[in-house]
Design a protein around this motif. Structure first.
Motif, PDB file in Angstrom:
ATOM      1  N   LEU A  51       0.706  -1.262  -0.176  1.00  0.00           N
ATOM      2  CA  LEU A  51       0.124   0.053  -0.022  1.00  0.00           C
ATOM      3  C   LEU A  51       0.797   1.343  -0.015  1.00  0.00           C
ATOM      4  CD1 LEU A  51      -2.630  -1.132   2.745  1.00  0.00           C
ATOM      5  CD2 LEU A  51      -2.703  -1.497   0.447  1.00  0.00           C
TER       6      LEU A  51
ATOM      7  N   TYR B  78      -9.756  -1.411  -3.622  1.00  0.00           N
ATOM      8  CA  TYR B  78     -10.384  -0.433  -2.515  1.00  0.00           C
ATOM      9  C   TYR B  78     -11.855  -0.443  -2.796  1.00  0.00           C
ATOM     10  CZ  TYR B  78      -5.506   1.295  -2.093  1.00  0.00           C
ATOM     11  OH  TYR B  78      -4.351   1.118  -1.983  1.00  0.00           O
TER      12      TYR B  78
ATOM     13  N   TRP C  79     -15.006   1.374  -1.444  1.00  0.00           N
ATOM     14  CA  TRP C  79     -15.469   2.588  -0.681  1.00  0.00           C
ATOM     15  C   TRP C  79     -16.988   2.459  -0.324  1.00  0.00           C
ATOM     16  CZ3 TRP C  79     -12.293   6.190   1.212  1.00  0.00           C
ATOM     17  CH2 TRP C  79     -10.999   6.214   0.902  1.00  0.00           C
TER      18      TRP C  79
ATOM     19  N   LEU D 151     -14.090   1.837   4.278  1.00  0.00           N
ATOM     20  CA  LEU D 151     -13.219   1.542   3.140  1.00  0.00           C
ATOM     21  C   LEU D 151     -12.512   0.142   3.413  1.00  0.00           C
ATOM     22  CD1 LEU D 151     -11.020   2.102   0.618  1.00  0.00           C
ATOM     23  CD2 LEU D 151      -9.664   3.030   2.416  1.00  0.00           C
TER      24      LEU D 151
ATOM     25  N   ILE E 237      -9.833  -2.750   2.170  1.00  0.00           N
ATOM     26  CA  ILE E 237      -8.835  -2.976   1.369  1.00  0.00           C
ATOM     27  C   ILE E 237      -8.488  -4.182   1.294  1.00  0.00           C
ATOM     28  CG2 ILE E 237      -6.372  -2.058   1.149  1.00  0.00           C
ATOM     29  CD1 ILE E 237      -6.887   0.139   2.869  1.00  0.00           C
TER      30      ILE E 237
ATOM     31  N   VAL F 182      -2.595   5.798   1.155  1.00  0.00           N
ATOM     32  CA  VAL F 182      -3.549   5.018   1.941  1.00  0.00           C
ATOM     33  C   VAL F 182      -3.538   5.372   3.413  1.00  0.00           C
ATOM     34  CG1 VAL F 182      -4.436   2.815   2.367  1.00  0.00           C
ATOM     35  CG2 VAL F 182      -3.616   3.093   0.303  1.00  0.00           C
TER      36      VAL F 182
END
Length: 272
Positions: A19, A183, A185, A197, A199, A272
């Motif tokens: 990330l 990702y 959202w 969020l 990930i 991130v």
């Protein structure tokens, strides 16, 4: 496919290198991002706090420059990785597991020349009240004239794009292994609502198998002008900013008890 899901940066602490941008992977690179503007002007042995330190690239890089560094994070996994990185680089720093509101319980007021809060971490503070508590703790720890360095996503742009799935368009290679990062959202209808969020880091094993590590994080977005107002309310004056309405992220440098005008610069990359 193996799926691991743990809350609170427990899972992501093990795969966080996927990330981090290519230009900040090593401690030297991470410290170099801020060296010319803020770190280079510090006196020898200046005290620096990196709160929400993540896996420690910045903190270790700053310690390598001879600074007196404290690295703090609310995630035990991140603190362990920071300690490991310091050992590998042969530098000394203090690593501390503490959330923002807990920092004054562990550290003395008015003892730091510079405080970092980078990597979009402030969005995890719970709403306006949680964000104010975090900023107040950081301000208390700064010496008079000390500076806070903060990076943030442009949450106006994040919200305007709505709920969505973003999949990075290339494989990312770390430690001789490739991964795909995505990702998800979940955007609330109102600013003050909790957003989410998720990930996902999908690692490609040598035999072609995929090992997926995922984590769902809470986000409380904020407008830039609200951030500036809260900084002012805790005694921090914006010294410089890279905010622009069309940029994805920005960097703010604010000083304690030192009123200076804002100057626009090239927008910083958001992490991130």
């Amino acid at each position: 496919m193996e799926v691991v899901g743990v809350a609170g940066y427990g899972a992501l602490s093990d795969v966080y290198e996927w990330l981090i941008g290519d230009d900040r992977l090593t401690p030297a690179q991470a410290a170099g991002v801020y060296y010319s503007d803020v770190v280079g002007s510090l006196p020898p042995n200046a005290r620096v706090l990196d709160c929400a330190c993540g896996t420690g690239q910045l903190a270790v890089g700053l310690a390598s420059l001879g600074l007196d560094v404290v690295a703090a994070d609310a995630s035990s996994g991140m603190v362990r990785r920071t300690e490991k990185a310091a050992d590998e680089q042969g530098v000394s720093l203090r690593a501390l597991r503490a959330s923002w509101d807990e920092l004054p319980d562990h550290l003395e007021d008015s003892t730091f020349d510079l405080v970092f809060c980078v990597g979009n971490s402030l969005g995890h503070a719970e709403g306006a009240a949680g964000r104010l508590t975090a900023l107040e703790a950081m301000s208390r720890l700064l010496n008079p004239g000390g500076r806070l360095v903060l990076t943030s996503r442009n949450w106006e742009l994040v919200r305007s794009a709505g709920s969505r799935v973003d999949v990075r368009d290339r494989l990312i290679r770390r430690n001789d292994r490739d991964a795909v990062v995505s990702y998800y959202w979940q955007i609330g209808q109102r600013w003050e609502q909790e957003h989410f969020l998720e990930i996902v880091v999908a690692q490609i094993e040598s035999d072609g198998a995929v090992r997926t590590c995922s984590e769902r994080l809470s986000i409380w977005p904020y407008r830039y002008e609200d951030l500036v107002a809260q900084l002012r309310s805790v005694g921090l004056a914006v010294q410089s900013t890279t905010f622009a309405p069309e940029s994805d992220g920005y960097l703010v440098v604010a000083s304690r008890d030192q009123a200076q005008g804002t100057s626009e610069r090239r927008p910083a990359k958001a992490e991130v």
